[in-house]
Design an enzyme around this catalytic site. Structure first.
Site, mmCIF file in Angstrom:
data_model
loop_
_atom_site.group_PDB
_atom_site.id
_atom_site.type_symbol
_atom_site.label_atom_id
_atom_site.label_comp_id
_atom_site.label_asym_id
_atom_site.label_seq_id
_atom_site.Cartn_x
_atom_site.Cartn_y
_atom_site.Cartn_z
ATOM 1 N N HIS A 62 -8.664 3.678 3.415
ATOM 2 C CA HIS A 62 -8.814 4.457 4.746
ATOM 3 C C HIS A 62 -10.112 4.541 4.963
ATOM 4 O O HIS A 62 -10.713 4.784 6.144
ATOM 5 C CB HIS A 62 -8.310 5.906 4.346
ATOM 6 C CG HIS A 62 -6.781 6.015 4.566
ATOM 7 N ND1 HIS A 62 -5.963 5.612 3.608
ATOM 8 C CD2 HIS A 62 -5.968 6.742 5.366
ATOM 9 C CE1 HIS A 62 -4.614 5.626 3.873
ATOM 10 N NE2 HIS A 62 -4.487 6.398 4.881
ATOM 11 N N CYS A 68 -11.413 2.783 -1.092
ATOM 12 C CA CYS A 68 -10.161 3.307 -0.724
ATOM 13 C C CYS A 68 -9.904 2.871 0.658
ATOM 14 O O CYS A 68 -10.477 2.717 1.432
ATOM 15 C CB CYS A 68 -10.205 4.921 -0.324
ATOM 16 S SG CYS A 68 -8.625 5.824 0.179
ATOM 17 N N ASP A 108 0.792 -1.314 0.018
ATOM 18 C CA ASP A 108 0.036 -0.149 -0.017
ATOM 19 C C ASP A 108 0.907 1.255 -0.225
ATOM 20 O O ASP A 108 2.127 1.235 0.451
ATOM 21 C CB ASP A 108 -0.819 -0.030 1.134
ATOM 22 C CG ASP A 108 -1.756 1.188 1.139
ATOM 23 O OD1 ASP A 108 -2.410 1.539 0.352
ATOM 24 O OD2 ASP A 108 -1.876 2.005 2.225
ATOM 25 N N SER A 109 0.228 2.318 -0.412
ATOM 26 C CA SER A 109 1.047 3.685 -0.416
ATOM 27 C C SER A 109 1.400 3.878 1.058
ATOM 28 O O SER A 109 2.413 4.633 1.240
ATOM 29 C CB SER A 109 0.059 4.611 -0.898
ATOM 30 O OG SER A 109 -1.013 4.872 -0.184
ATOM 31 N N CYS A 143 -3.559 -1.223 -2.468
ATOM 32 C CA CYS A 143 -4.150 0.337 -2.418
ATOM 33 C C CYS A 143 -4.815 0.461 -3.655
ATOM 34 O O CYS A 143 -4.715 0.196 -5.039
ATOM 35 C CB CYS A 143 -2.602 1.020 -2.740
ATOM 36 S SG CYS A 143 -2.841 2.586 -2.999
ATOM 37 N N GLU A 201 -5.893 10.142 8.512
ATOM 38 C CA GLU A 201 -4.494 10.063 8.917
ATOM 39 C C GLU A 201 -4.115 10.916 10.233
ATOM 40 O O GLU A 201 -3.274 10.736 11.023
ATOM 41 C CB GLU A 201 -3.519 10.430 7.816
ATOM 42 C CG GLU A 201 -3.876 9.502 6.427
ATOM 43 C CD GLU A 201 -2.506 9.311 5.787
ATOM 44 O OE1 GLU A 201 -1.720 10.166 5.476
ATOM 45 O OE2 GLU A 201 -2.414 7.958 5.246
HETATM 46 N N1 DGL Z 1 -4.124 3.633 -0.442
HETATM 47 C C1 DGL Z 1 -4.817 4.708 -1.030
HETATM 48 C C2 DGL Z 1 -6.060 4.126 -1.866
HETATM 49 O O1 DGL Z 1 -6.661 3.053 -1.492
HETATM 50 C C3 DGL Z 1 -5.426 5.783 -0.185
HETATM 51 C C4 DGL Z 1 -4.077 6.709 0.326
HETATM 52 C C5 DGL Z 1 -3.279 7.429 -0.548
HETATM 53 O O2 DGL Z 1 -3.831 8.320 -1.294
HETATM 54 O O3 DGL Z 1 -2.274 6.991 -0.824
HETATM 55 O O4 DGL Z 1 -6.566 4.818 -2.797
#
Ligand code: DGL
Length: 279
Positions: free
Chosen positions: A195, A193, A11-12, A74, A159
């Site tokens: 989050h 997403c 993931d990012s 992600c 976050e």
């Molecule tokens: N992990 C990203 C997603 O699922 C969300 C956080 C980001 O923008 O890096 O799109």
């Protein structure tokens, strides 16, 4: 006997741990190696090329660690980088390895939940702009109308641990009003997403009665279980001791604090410098 290694989960940042949590719940027997590119997150507003370059570097790192299977947990990376990696890079880098994303498993089943034929997708700017969800869903359910809404404030709210705040209420209400203005008979809302599941309580407060709310963790976990059953050549290369290890490209202290909330268990990560580690 093939060499066995952990399943890679990327993931990012730490958001992908909401997906990993469900994967571990459904498939506890496997080993997992998690990498969060926290030093360069969020990916949500970055260009296609940047997300692709970053994701590719991380995928190479997983391959260097011996992972045969990598899940891009992600949405933004799945939307902007997965196809190019699968089609252009994988055949050259490691043709026997596999990289899977979170969009296709969701697209494959979302139609089962809708009676009105209208589904809503809430995601980052990048995921929405990529049009990946309307395209993928259209392959499996061409009769469905997909209405998207970018919610760029939701990731920063989560976050900063503001998911219970008045600010979160304001932005959740605003984005939900927007999406239902675009499609008033939407009966399924997908949290596309990593989050957004952490905002679930607030979202449920403002969701019209009767609308179903889908998070991806369980969907992706079920799809992975099915994939491993159908692909013994990959499954046979996954180690099974129930071990988890976590890496971040940024500070481990900050990562561990957030990761513990997202994963629901204590996380102790290690730092990795990708520029030094990936050739
Ligand atoms: N992990 C990203 C997603 O699922 C969300 C956080 C980001 O923008 O890096 O799109």
């Amino acid at each position: 006997m093939p060499q066995r290694n952990p399943i890679g989960i990327f993931d990012s940042g730490y958001g992908g741990l909401t997906v990993m949590k469900e994967i571990v719940h459904q498939l506890p027997q496997y080993d997992y190696l998690y990498l969060g590119d926290s030093a360069r997150s969020p990916y949500g507003n970055r260009s296609f090329d940047t997300v692709y370059q970053y994701t590719l570097q991380c995928v190479k790192w997983f391959f260097d660690q011996g992972c045969s299977l990598v899940i891009l947990a992600c949405n933004t990376a799945s939307a902007k980088a997965l196809r190019t990696i699968q089609q252009n890079d994988l055949p050259k880098l490691a043709p026997d390895n596999r990289v899977l994303g979170v969009i296709r498993p969701t697209a494959e089943i979302i139609g089962q939940f809708s009676e009105t034929g209208k589904v809503g997708v809430l995601a980052t700017n990048g995921t929405v702009a990529s049009e990946s969800y309307p395209m993928e869903i259209g392959k499996f359910f061409p009769e469905l109308t997909v209405i998207q809404e970018a919610c760029p404030m939701w990731v920063p709210l989560v976050e900063n641990n503001e998911q219970q705040s008045k600010g979160a209420e304001y932005f959740v209400k605003k984005n939900l009003e927007n999406i239902f203005e675009k499609g008033e008979d939407i009966d399924v809302i997908l949290l596309a997403c990593t989050h957004y599941p952490l905002l679930k309580e607030t979202i449920e407060e403002y969701l019209p009665v009767g609308v179903k709310l889908l998070s991806q963790g369980e969907i992706v976990a079920e799809s992975l279980a099915d994939y491993l059953q159908r692909h013994p050549e990959i499954e046979g290369r996954c180690s099974k001791e129930g071990r988890h290890s976590f890496y971040t490209t940024d500070s481990t202290t900050d990562f561990d604090q957030h990761a513990t909330v997202f994963f629901g268990q204590e996380v102790q990560s290690k730092h990795v410098d990708l520029d030094a580690a990936v050739k």
